[in-house]
Design a protein around this motif. Structure first.
Motif, PDB file in Angstrom:
ATOM      1  N   PRO A  24      -4.425  -0.196   1.805  1.00  0.00           N
ATOM      2  CA  PRO A  24      -3.584  -0.473   0.631  1.00  0.00           C
ATOM      3  C   PRO A  24      -2.328   0.390   0.557  1.00  0.00           C
ATOM      4  O   PRO A  24      -1.285  -0.069   0.067  1.00  0.00           O
ATOM      5  CB  PRO A  24      -4.519  -0.177  -0.547  1.00  0.00           C
ATOM      6  N   ALA A  62      -9.107  -1.231  -4.705  1.00  0.00           N
ATOM      7  CA  ALA A  62      -8.061  -0.564  -3.925  1.00  0.00           C
ATOM      8  C   ALA A  62      -7.093   0.217  -4.811  1.00  0.00           C
ATOM      9  O   ALA A  62      -6.059   0.692  -4.345  1.00  0.00           O
ATOM     10  CB  ALA A  62      -7.288  -1.588  -3.098  1.00  0.00           C
ATOM     11  N   SER A 152      -6.131  -5.573  -7.303  1.00  0.00           N
ATOM     12  CA  SER A 152      -6.851  -5.848  -6.062  1.00  0.00           C
ATOM     13  C   SER A 152      -8.220  -6.413  -6.403  1.00  0.00           C
ATOM     14  O   SER A 152      -8.594  -6.531  -7.579  1.00  0.00           O
ATOM     15  CB  SER A 152      -6.969  -4.573  -5.223  1.00  0.00           C
ATOM     16  N   LEU A 217      -3.165  -7.083  -3.875  1.00  0.00           N
ATOM     17  CA  LEU A 217      -3.903  -7.090  -2.629  1.00  0.00           C
ATOM     18  C   LEU A 217      -4.990  -8.151  -2.764  1.00  0.00           C
ATOM     19  O   LEU A 217      -5.885  -8.029  -3.594  1.00  0.00           O
ATOM     20  CB  LEU A 217      -4.503  -5.704  -2.364  1.00  0.00           C
ATOM     21  N   SER A 218      -4.889  -9.207  -1.971  1.00  0.00           N
ATOM     22  CA  SER A 218      -5.679 -10.416  -2.218  1.00  0.00           C
ATOM     23  C   SER A 218      -7.070 -10.377  -1.603  1.00  0.00           C
ATOM     24  O   SER A 218      -7.231 -10.086  -0.421  1.00  0.00           O
ATOM     25  CB  SER A 218      -4.933 -11.637  -1.664  1.00  0.00           C
ATOM     26  N   ASP A 219      -8.052 -10.726  -2.425  1.00  0.00           N
ATOM     27  CA  ASP A 219      -9.420 -10.912  -1.928  1.00  0.00           C
ATOM     28  C   ASP A 219      -9.885 -12.345  -2.147  1.00  0.00           C
ATOM     29  O   ASP A 219     -11.080 -12.629  -2.132  1.00  0.00           O
ATOM     30  CB  ASP A 219     -10.377  -9.943  -2.619  1.00  0.00           C
ATOM     31  N   ASP A 387     -14.427  -4.438   1.641  1.00  0.00           N
ATOM     32  CA  ASP A 387     -14.457  -3.421   0.588  1.00  0.00           C
ATOM     33  C   ASP A 387     -15.603  -2.432   0.769  1.00  0.00           C
ATOM     34  O   ASP A 387     -15.715  -1.465   0.021  1.00  0.00           O
ATOM     35  CB  ASP A 387     -14.537  -4.070  -0.792  1.00  0.00           C
ATOM     36  N   THR A 442     -10.223  -0.737   0.089  1.00  0.00           N
ATOM     37  CA  THR A 442      -9.438  -1.957   0.244  1.00  0.00           C
ATOM     38  C   THR A 442     -10.364  -3.124  -0.060  1.00  0.00           C
ATOM     39  O   THR A 442     -11.564  -2.944  -0.303  1.00  0.00           O
ATOM     40  CB  THR A 442      -8.815  -2.076   1.642  1.00  0.00           C
TER      41      THR A 442
END
Length: 452
Positions: A24, A62, A152, A217-219, A387, A442
């Motif tokens: 990140p 993150a 995130s 921050l894409s999940d 993660d 992350t």
């Protein structure tokens, strides 16, 4: 000469390369910079420190390293900030820091931005308490001010301010049922947004008239801005009517708290104001930027595999569906591939819980794959969450090879029985084949790696 041990160590090395790519701090540094009195986003000035106030807020696993990156870029100045993170997800770069954030918030490992620890995947009292503290920073904003948001994966659970009439106890029952029913993340977050005062674009509403910039921050597969962390600063494309449809689809009317079902019904009748939509003028001063996603991680994994001599087949970076079915598919692909092949995939499987065991989507996928590759040539299948957390366990995922089922049988364990009981965690724990990374700070979905 290729051995099973080599395949196993290569799989882990490929996964670790993906984690490094999704760091990140690096993601923030790629898009944000300061030059003189101006803050720049992708080289475009977005804020003048001499004219307004900077406020930093956020939520997600993150959050700590993202906050560290912002502090390093902004450098000492007069600004405030608070970010909600999962317990244990303070950035690891500052060993020896003792967190007291469960009580008061902690300024370490950051200097200016408070880091609050709260519950995930189940929200807890700290979630509500610290979200209230975070929202207090949005008071008295002006047109010259900037609210910089850091979101995130995990943000949906870690930041919540409920609508009137719904309690924390309701929220926890609701969340438990959502995680068990097999709904997609799109459906889950549609339901979350419509019982919240911060999700579905509502942070953008609360921050008015300041400019809002969100680094995300894409999940979530495809990186839809209104779904990641439940889209706190993005226009919401879902409605109360969608909520009713999802409740009926998964037969949740009897298992959800009555207060939540009643809220959806009032909203569907037009008695409650909808979340802000794309035509709302408030979004004219809102910018959302995806700074990292699963594709970046998969690209790095592909490069690492190639450097180790594998021909790489990338299935997709948007895999979804039942974990055990994806496990069968990935196993079948590697079984029929030539030697020195790496099959890669990324995405977010789901698990429909029917048993009483312990596990997560990545572990269940790997167990299904282990059954498929039993007794074959030397093969390895690994699946893990970037993660470091797979379901309600301390494992990121698991690793299996063509001997896994046989080794389990020698210990008196039947792989099929464990799979049907959704008990992949105890299966792989007994074999010492869980992937334990600890918090990675992350979150860009899961990675699936198969080697032969």
């Amino acid at each position: 000469m290729q051995t099973l041990n080599t395949l196993r160590s290569d799989a882990r090395a490929i996964f670790d390369a993906a984690l490094r790519a999704a760091d990140p701090r690096l993601a923030v540094e790629r898009v944000l910079a300061r030059r003189g009195n101006h803050l720049l986003l992708n080289e475009i000035p977005i804020f003048d420190f001499t004219r307004g106030k900077l406020t930093v807020i956020g939520a997600g696993k993150a959050g700590a390293p993202m906050a560290q990156a912002v502090e390093a870029i902004v450098k000492p100045d007069d600004y405030l900030g608070a970010v909600n993170v999962k317990y244990g997800h303070l950035a690891r770069h500052h060993a020896g820091v003792i967190s007291n954030s469960a009580r008061d918030g902690v300024r370490a490992p950051t200097k200016f931005i408070l880091l609050y620890e709260a519950g995930h995947p189940l929200p807890d009292e700290n979630t509500l308490r610290f979200t209230h503290s975070l929202l207090s920073l949005l008071e008295e904003q002006t047109e010259n001010d900037l609210v910089l948001c850091l979101f995130s994966g995990g943000g949906s659970a870690l930041m919540e301010y409920l609508v009137n009439g719904i309690t924390l106890a309701d929220l926890r029952v609701f969340t438990n049922e959502l995680l068990r029913c097999g709904a997609t993340i799109y459906e889950i977050n549609t339901l979350r947004k419509h019982i919240s005062q911060v999700k579905g674009g509502q942070i953008a509403r609360l921050a008015q008239p300041a400019r809002v910039v969100s680094l995300v921050l894409s999940d979530v597969l495809g990186s839809p801005l209104d779904v990641i962390a439940s889209g706190p600063t993005a226009p919401d494309s879902s409605t109360f009517a969608d909520c009713i449809a999802i409740v009926e689809k998964y037969h949740l009317r009897e298992t959800f708290p009555p207060s939540i079902v009643a809220h959806y019904e009032r909203g569907a009748r037009g008695e409650i104001v909808e979340t802000p939509k794309a035509d709302d003028p408030l979004f004219a001063r809102v910018t959302n930027v995806i700074i990292a996603d699963n594709k970046i991680a998969c690209d790095a994994a592909e490069r690492e595999a190639q450097q180790r001599g594998y021909a790489v087949q990338v299935v997709s970076t948007t895999l979804q569906g039942e974990a055990r079915e994806l496990g069968h598919d990935i196993a079948a692909r590697i079984k029929h591939a030539p030697t020195r092949t790496c099959v890669l995939g990324g995405g977010e499987p789901t698990v429909t819980i029917r048993g009483s065991g312990k596990g997560g989507r990545a572990q269940e996928l790997t167990l299904a794959a282990a059954i498929e590759i039993e007794g074959d040539a030397e093969l390895v299948v690994m699946s893990a969450g970037t993660d470091g957390t797979d379901g309600p366990t301390d494992a990121a995922g698991a690793l299996a090879d063509n001997t896994t089922v046989v080794r389990a049988r020698a210990l008196g364990m039947d792989a099929h029985t464990f799979l049907e009981n959704n008990d992949a965690y105890h299966f792989f724990a007994a074999l010492n084949d869980l992937i334990i990374t600890g918090p990675t700070n992350t979150n860009v979905n899961d990675l699936m790696i198969a080697l032969r």
